[in-house]
Design a protein around this motif. Structure first.
Motif, PDB file in Angstrom:
ATOM      1  N   LYS A 146      48.361  39.860  36.443  1.00  0.00           N
ATOM      2  CA  LYS A 146      47.577  40.809  37.239  1.00  0.00           C
ATOM      3  C   LYS A 146      48.478  41.944  37.729  1.00  0.00           C
ATOM      4  CE  LYS A 146      43.211  39.409  38.906  1.00  0.00           C
ATOM      5  NZ  LYS A 146      42.315  39.092  40.023  1.00  0.00           N
ATOM      6  N   HIS A 147      47.870  43.028  38.030  1.00  0.00           N
ATOM      7  CA  HIS A 147      48.629  44.196  38.454  1.00  0.00           C
ATOM      8  C   HIS A 147      47.762  44.941  39.444  1.00  0.00           C
ATOM      9  CE1 HIS A 147      50.986  47.883  38.194  1.00  0.00           C
ATOM     10  NE2 HIS A 147      51.904  47.189  37.564  1.00  0.00           N
ATOM     11  N   ARG A 148      48.363  45.492  40.468  1.00  0.00           N
ATOM     12  CA  ARG A 148      47.483  46.098  41.460  1.00  0.00           C
ATOM     13  C   ARG A 148      46.899  47.416  40.985  1.00  0.00           C
ATOM     14  NH1 ARG A 148      52.107  47.262  42.397  1.00  0.00           N
ATOM     15  NH2 ARG A 148      53.420  48.351  43.897  1.00  0.00           N
ATOM     16  N   ASP A 149      47.520  48.004  39.985  1.00  0.00           N
ATOM     17  CA  ASP A 149      46.885  49.151  39.334  1.00  0.00           C
ATOM     18  C   ASP A 149      45.827  48.614  38.358  1.00  0.00           C
ATOM     19  OD1 ASP A 149      46.088  51.255  37.804  1.00  0.00           O
ATOM     20  OD2 ASP A 149      48.112  52.022  37.415  1.00  0.00           O
ATOM     21  N   LYS A 150      44.608  48.715  38.771  1.00  0.00           N
ATOM     22  CA  LYS A 150      43.524  48.120  37.970  1.00  0.00           C
ATOM     23  C   LYS A 150      43.455  48.686  36.553  1.00  0.00           C
ATOM     24  CE  LYS A 150      40.050  45.948  40.789  1.00  0.00           C
ATOM     25  NZ  LYS A 150      38.585  45.753  40.930  1.00  0.00           N
ATOM     26  N   LYS A 151      43.714  49.978  36.471  1.00  0.00           N
ATOM     27  CA  LYS A 151      43.642  50.599  35.149  1.00  0.00           C
ATOM     28  C   LYS A 151      44.687  50.006  34.219  1.00  0.00           C
ATOM     29  CE  LYS A 151      41.730  54.935  36.839  1.00  0.00           C
ATOM     30  NZ  LYS A 151      41.821  56.404  36.862  1.00  0.00           N
ATOM     31  N   LYS A 152      45.877  49.849  34.771  1.00  0.00           N
ATOM     32  CA  LYS A 152      46.939  49.278  33.942  1.00  0.00           C
ATOM     33  C   LYS A 152      46.583  47.849  33.539  1.00  0.00           C
ATOM     34  CE  LYS A 152      51.802  47.840  33.916  1.00  0.00           C
ATOM     35  NZ  LYS A 152      51.594  47.515  32.496  1.00  0.00           N
ATOM     36  N   TYR A 153      46.018  47.122  34.481  1.00  0.00           N
ATOM     37  CA  TYR A 153      45.642  45.745  34.208  1.00  0.00           C
ATOM     38  C   TYR A 153      44.625  45.663  33.065  1.00  0.00           C
ATOM     39  CZ  TYR A 153      43.800  41.027  35.111  1.00  0.00           C
ATOM     40  OH  TYR A 153      43.406  39.726  35.004  1.00  0.00           O
ATOM     41  N   GLU A 154      43.613  46.504  33.116  1.00  0.00           N
ATOM     42  CA  GLU A 154      42.603  46.489  32.060  1.00  0.00           C
ATOM     43  C   GLU A 154      43.189  46.903  30.715  1.00  0.00           C
ATOM     44  OE1 GLU A 154      39.665  45.230  32.027  1.00  0.00           O
ATOM     45  OE2 GLU A 154      39.858  44.644  34.129  1.00  0.00           O
ATOM     46  N   LYS A 181      45.138  44.056  29.238  1.00  0.00           N
ATOM     47  CA  LYS A 181      44.267  43.051  28.638  1.00  0.00           C
ATOM     48  C   LYS A 181      43.716  43.523  27.303  1.00  0.00           C
ATOM     49  CE  LYS A 181      41.538  42.285  32.198  1.00  0.00           C
ATOM     50  NZ  LYS A 181      40.442  41.652  32.981  1.00  0.00           N
ATOM     51  N   LYS A 227      34.642  47.806  31.235  1.00  0.00           N
ATOM     52  CA  LYS A 227      35.543  47.977  32.381  1.00  0.00           C
ATOM     53  C   LYS A 227      36.198  49.353  32.348  1.00  0.00           C
ATOM     54  CE  LYS A 227      35.588  44.213  34.975  1.00  0.00           C
ATOM     55  NZ  LYS A 227      36.109  42.950  34.440  1.00  0.00           N
ATOM     56  N   LEU A 287      35.910  52.113  35.340  1.00  0.00           N
ATOM     57  CA  LEU A 287      37.073  52.672  36.015  1.00  0.00           C
ATOM     58  C   LEU A 287      37.289  54.141  35.689  1.00  0.00           C
ATOM     59  CD1 LEU A 287      39.554  49.680  35.566  1.00  0.00           C
ATOM     60  CD2 LEU A 287      38.324  50.345  37.647  1.00  0.00           C
TER      61      LEU A 287
END
Lengths: 204, 204
Positions: free
Chosen positions: A87-95, A98, A146, A150
């Motif tokens: 997981k990463h707090r930057d949601k965009k990076k996280y998506e 994945k 997603k 975003l």
DNA sequence: CTGAAGTGTTAACATTGTTTACATTCTCCC
DNA sequence: GGGAGAATGTAAACAATGTTAACACTTCAG
């Protein structure tokens, strides 16, 4: 060569159907599609050939079930790899991570099981291989949804994006499975193409 | 069903080898790979089966020659479509039009000869299907080289761009050939993916 | 013209997918 | 529990396949 054993008492095998599928996969993996045969499968699991006709209408049907299982497995590998992404707090990076994990899984599968992948999507009697609910397709669509949520991918690409992504990754995977790109190129090839997909999907 | 005739005098056929390849293609086109058979080919061209062994070592070798011919034909279709593209005084537009013509040709071929395309790139005894000089690959590289010359594609992508483009278009073509995208989606699908490739290659 | 190389045929073989008839085992109801 | 019937296996046979060996016709160079 490994041959599956029957359990204690003879005559009844117990789970002939799945044993046949496993054996069939093994034959394809080592010798290609032409190595698959009813009699060879039967021999490998220690049973006579006609016994298989209690569980499959024909050799063709056995093949169809094998390919369905391969596609399922491919989806499961993707799913597992997605779970492994930190997981990463930057949601965009996280998506994005994945998304790439999915693509990598797809290509890895093709690289590690080339002969299975090669035949996984061939057409049998006009049945589409992308049925609604097929796991891989579903995962891909969720991922892109997603992106849209975003604001990474424009809504206008909602319909095209999954197809673009799939065909690109599928193309790499196919070429890798066929060894149409040399081993030394593969590493570079994969990441270059994944960069390309990303470019095509993301807003500019 | 059309069966090729022997010419006037019997016994010697005249051009059995090419006749066999043509007949074999026909069988695959109508019945898939499993419809290809030495005896069936022989019957179709009015000759006994062993005669074919004067020209092919095995059924496998006949298949290999068929697939090689299919790949060649694919390249030729691309070439022809490129020639048909109207010149334009905007050189960039002209090159882009030719590039898309190539992609369209590739996909059209897969759409119109799905069963041939499907088997055209499968691996036979570890021989790569992308040999240097294969026409399609060569045309693609020339096209991208032009992009670079005209400053449309960054030099840094010289090595990756052809692979990205190929895998993407190849992916579409495979999915179209397998009917993994429905007929109603195809039109939209094709242009969406070609747009995507373009996005990935061009400078931003 | 002649013989050798090229190209076809016939006959046979092992192997394949599949079907039919029969044998064994499992399951469930009385 | 015992026996009927379903489920699942075997054995024997069939037609069709890829392939090989032995022989026949054709072509053609010397």
């Amino acid at each position: 060569m490994l041959t599956l054993q029957r359990k204690g008492s003879d005559y009844h095998h117990g789970d002939l159907k799945t044993a046949a599928i496993v054996a069939g996969r093994g034959l394809i993996e080592s010798g290609g599609l032409s190595a698959l045969g009813i009699r060879r499968v039967a021999e490998k699991i220690g049973v006579t050939a006609p016994a298989l006709y209690r569980h499959f209408l024909s050799l063709e049907e056995l093949l169809v079930e094998i390919t369905a299982q391969v596609r399922q497995e491919l989806g499961e590998l993707m799913q597992e790899r997605i779970r492994r992404v930190r997981k990463h707090r930057d949601k965009k990076k996280y998506e994005l991570d994945k998304f790439r994990a999915m693509g990598d899984a797809y290509i890895d599968y093709a690289d590690q099981h080339p002969r299975l992948f090669e035949i996984a999507f061939i057409q049998h009697q006009d049945k589409s291989t992308r049925e609604f609910g097929e796991l891989a397709w579903q995962l891909l669509n969720e991922s892109i949804e997603k992106f849209i949520e975003l604001g990474m991918t424009p809504k206008s690409k909602r319909d095209s994006a999954p197809l673009v992504a799939w065909s690109t990754v599928h193309g790499v995977a196919t070429l890798v499975a066929n060894r149409a790109v040399s081993a030394s190129e593969i590493q570079f090839f994969r990441s270059a193409v994944m960069d390309g997909v990303q470019d095509a999907l993301l807003k500019r």
